[in-house]
Design a protein around this motif. Sequence first.
Motif, PDB file in Angstrom:
ATOM      1  N   GLU A  64      -2.481  35.695   0.672  1.00 22.57           N
ATOM      2  CA  GLU A  64      -3.583  34.576   0.270  1.00 22.57           C
ATOM      3  C   GLU A  64      -2.563  33.264   0.750  1.00 22.57           C
ATOM      4  OE1 GLU A  64      -6.060  34.807  -0.996  1.00 22.57           O
ATOM      5  OE2 GLU A  64      -6.158  36.831  -1.559  1.00 22.57           O
ATOM      6  N   PRO A  65      -3.515  31.735   0.606  1.00 23.29           N
ATOM      7  CA  PRO A  65      -2.742  30.609   1.403  1.00 23.29           C
ATOM      8  C   PRO A  65      -1.424  30.107   1.097  1.00 23.29           C
ATOM      9  CG  PRO A  65      -5.931  30.216   1.744  1.00 23.29           C
ATOM     10  CD  PRO A  65      -4.963  31.750   0.805  1.00 23.29           C
ATOM     11  N   GLY A  66      -0.583  30.024   1.242  1.00 24.29           N
ATOM     12  CA  GLY A  66       0.713  29.953   0.737  1.00 24.29           C
ATOM     13  C   GLY A  66       1.204  31.358  -0.499  1.00 24.29           C
ATOM     14  N   GLU A  67       0.739  31.816  -0.071  1.00 27.75           N
ATOM     15  CA  GLU A  67       1.800  32.982  -0.710  1.00 27.75           C
ATOM     16  C   GLU A  67       2.724  33.724  -0.093  1.00 27.75           C
ATOM     17  OE1 GLU A  67      -0.354  36.904  -3.210  1.00 27.75           O
ATOM     18  OE2 GLU A  67      -1.094  36.425  -0.794  1.00 27.75           O
ATOM     19  N   SER A  68       3.700  34.521  -0.573  1.00 23.47           N
ATOM     20  CA  SER A  68       4.861  34.966  -0.340  1.00 23.47           C
ATOM     21  C   SER A  68       4.285  35.867  -0.061  1.00 23.47           C
ATOM     22  CB  SER A  68       6.346  34.453  -0.864  1.00 23.47           C
ATOM     23  OG  SER A  68       6.040  35.415  -2.002  1.00 23.47           O
ATOM     24  N   PRO A  69       5.083  36.416   1.813  1.00 24.36           N
ATOM     25  CA  PRO A  69       4.793  38.413   1.837  1.00 24.36           C
ATOM     26  C   PRO A  69       5.171  38.934   0.707  1.00 24.36           C
ATOM     27  CG  PRO A  69       5.674  36.965   3.540  1.00 24.36           C
ATOM     28  CD  PRO A  69       6.032  36.105   2.546  1.00 24.36           C
ATOM     29  N   GLU A  70       6.084  39.099  -0.053  1.00 26.17           N
ATOM     30  CA  GLU A  70       7.171  39.487  -1.395  1.00 26.17           C
ATOM     31  C   GLU A  70       6.518  39.612  -2.655  1.00 26.17           C
ATOM     32  OE1 GLU A  70      10.967  40.337  -3.826  1.00 26.17           O
ATOM     33  OE2 GLU A  70      10.971  39.619  -1.551  1.00 26.17           O
ATOM     34  N   VAL A  71       5.196  37.887  -2.316  1.00 26.28           N
ATOM     35  CA  VAL A  71       4.412  38.504  -3.975  1.00 26.28           C
ATOM     36  C   VAL A  71       3.331  38.741  -4.029  1.00 26.28           C
ATOM     37  CG1 VAL A  71       3.204  36.685  -4.919  1.00 26.28           C
ATOM     38  CG2 VAL A  71       6.068  36.328  -5.474  1.00 26.28           C
ATOM     39  N   CYS A  72       3.382  39.003  -2.265  1.00 20.92           N
ATOM     40  CA  CYS A  72       1.773  39.884  -2.127  1.00 20.92           C
ATOM     41  C   CYS A  72       2.076  40.748  -2.076  1.00 20.92           C
ATOM     42  CB  CYS A  72       1.738  39.295  -0.498  1.00 20.92           C
ATOM     43  SG  CYS A  72       0.096  39.834   0.073  1.00 20.92           S
ATOM     44  N   ALA A  73       2.820  41.587  -1.432  1.00 25.45           N
ATOM     45  CA  ALA A  73       3.547  43.226  -1.548  1.00 25.45           C
ATOM     46  C   ALA A  73       3.543  43.533  -3.413  1.00 25.45           C
ATOM     47  CB  ALA A  73       4.690  42.972  -0.908  1.00 25.45           C
ATOM     48  N   LEU A  74       3.664  42.676  -3.625  1.00 29.36           N
ATOM     49  CA  LEU A  74       4.258  43.023  -5.518  1.00 29.36           C
ATOM     50  C   LEU A  74       2.589  43.287  -6.038  1.00 29.36           C
ATOM     51  CD1 LEU A  74       5.835  44.147  -8.026  1.00 29.36           C
ATOM     52  CD2 LEU A  74       6.065  41.733  -8.600  1.00 29.36           C
ATOM     53  N   ARG A  75       1.899  42.030  -5.699  1.00 27.72           N
ATOM     54  CA  ARG A  75       0.306  42.390  -6.349  1.00 27.72           C
ATOM     55  C   ARG A  75      -0.210  43.573  -5.500  1.00 27.72           C
ATOM     56  NH1 ARG A  75      -3.877  40.083  -4.024  1.00 27.72           N
ATOM     57  NH2 ARG A  75      -2.096  38.697  -1.982  1.00 27.72           N
ATOM     58  N   GLU A  76      -0.511  43.803  -4.498  1.00 26.23           N
ATOM     59  CA  GLU A  76      -1.030  44.542  -4.028  1.00 26.23           C
ATOM     60  C   GLU A  76      -0.852  45.697  -4.205  1.00 26.23           C
ATOM     61  OE1 GLU A  76      -3.604  44.562  -2.214  1.00 26.23           O
ATOM     62  OE2 GLU A  76      -3.819  42.427  -1.781  1.00 26.23           O
ATOM     63  N   LEU A  77       0.626  45.977  -4.451  1.00 22.13           N
ATOM     64  CA  LEU A  77       1.050  46.911  -5.447  1.00 22.13           C
ATOM     65  C   LEU A  77       0.167  47.633  -5.965  1.00 22.13           C
ATOM     66  CD1 LEU A  77       3.163  50.074  -4.999  1.00 22.13           C
ATOM     67  CD2 LEU A  77       4.794  48.308  -6.000  1.00 22.13           C
ATOM     68  N   ALA A 133       2.311  45.539   3.582  1.00 22.60           N
ATOM     69  CA  ALA A 133       2.168  46.623   3.174  1.00 22.60           C
ATOM     70  C   ALA A 133       3.523  47.182   2.252  1.00 22.60           C
ATOM     71  CB  ALA A 133       1.378  47.380   4.487  1.00 22.60           C
ATOM     72  N   VAL A 134       3.248  48.225   1.469  1.00 27.28           N
ATOM     73  CA  VAL A 134       4.648  49.236   0.538  1.00 27.28           C
ATOM     74  C   VAL A 134       4.368  50.210   0.999  1.00 27.28           C
ATOM     75  CG1 VAL A 134       5.340  48.821  -1.648  1.00 27.28           C
ATOM     76  CG2 VAL A 134       4.550  46.809  -0.618  1.00 27.28           C
ATOM     77  N   ILE A 135       5.984  51.029   1.573  1.00 26.92           N
ATOM     78  CA  ILE A 135       5.647  52.730   1.501  1.00 26.92           C
ATOM     79  C   ILE A 135       6.749  52.575  -0.372  1.00 26.92           C
ATOM     80  CG2 ILE A 135       7.030  53.554   2.058  1.00 26.92           C
ATOM     81  CD1 ILE A 135       7.486  52.218   5.449  1.00 26.92           C
ATOM     82  N   ALA A 136       5.901  52.925  -0.737  1.00 28.57           N
ATOM     83  CA  ALA A 136       6.021  53.037  -2.214  1.00 28.57           C
ATOM     84  C   ALA A 136       6.343  55.065  -2.915  1.00 28.57           C
ATOM     85  CB  ALA A 136       5.094  52.198  -3.562  1.00 28.57           C
ATOM     86  N   LEU A 137       7.719  54.600  -3.334  1.00 31.01           N
ATOM     87  CA  LEU A 137       8.127  56.396  -3.350  1.00 31.01           C
ATOM     88  C   LEU A 137       8.354  56.438  -4.849  1.00 31.01           C
ATOM     89  CD1 LEU A 137      10.576  58.076  -0.343  1.00 31.01           C
ATOM     90  CD2 LEU A 137       7.879  58.260  -0.662  1.00 31.01           C
ATOM     91  N   THR A 138       7.938  57.782  -5.786  1.00 31.04           N
ATOM     92  CA  THR A 138       7.744  58.392  -6.615  1.00 31.04           C
ATOM     93  C   THR A 138       8.543  58.768  -6.714  1.00 31.04           C
ATOM     94  OG1 THR A 138       6.348  60.300  -6.621  1.00 31.04           O
ATOM     95  CG2 THR A 138       5.114  58.539  -6.779  1.00 31.04           C
ATOM     96  N   ASP A 139       8.816  58.649  -8.605  1.00 31.59           N
ATOM     97  CA  ASP A 139      10.424  59.316  -9.217  1.00 31.59           C
ATOM     98  C   ASP A 139      10.452  61.044  -8.108  1.00 31.59           C
ATOM     99  OD1 ASP A 139      11.655  57.275  -9.987  1.00 31.59           O
ATOM    100  OD2 ASP A 139      11.051  57.987 -12.060  1.00 31.59           O
TER     101      ASP A 139
END
Length: 181
Positions: A80-93, A47-53
């Motif tokens: 996804e299988p074999g996916e790192s959490p950071e890569v997944c976070a960016l993909r979902e964002l 999950a990503v806590i994302a704040l705008t400018d």
Amino acid sequence: MKKFEEKTYEKETIYQGKIVRLEVDSVTLPDGNTSKRELIKHPGAVAVIALTDEGKLVVVEQYRKPMEKSMVEIPAGKLEPGESPEVCALRELEEETGYTTQKLEKITSFYTSPGFADEIVHLYFTDQLHRLEESPAGDEDEFVELMELSLEEAEEMEKEERIHDAKTAYALLFWKLRGQK
């Protein structure tokens, strides 16, 4: 032996789905008695806590079938299988919001329901968002509406139970404690 450890002597898979697996484990308890444990096995999520400018929280509204209602949540999704959490976070964002970032800060990880499930959520933060020229396609069975909320708007939605999940409640607490606008 770990304190209070329960030793599994038999496992039975009851259901294997696209996202979860249901197992029933037969266990020996620390006192020597036996019991059964119904367990949900999950690949984990982000999950990503994302704040705008402008200091607004990026959220999505989507229908949640288990609760039979629409909920407002921070962007999130399963690994996804074999996916790192950071890569997944960016993909979902990117998929859910049309934003990307060069900087994701890992905040914490937490188990959602350790009494019966092994799902772990990896929580990230960014306040350095950039709009994508073209948003990547999201999941074909996922329908979301993008929103950007002030802290006051988010707190009101929490009171109305439109924000009503643990990861987003955690995000609001983090946001308040971090001193963001």
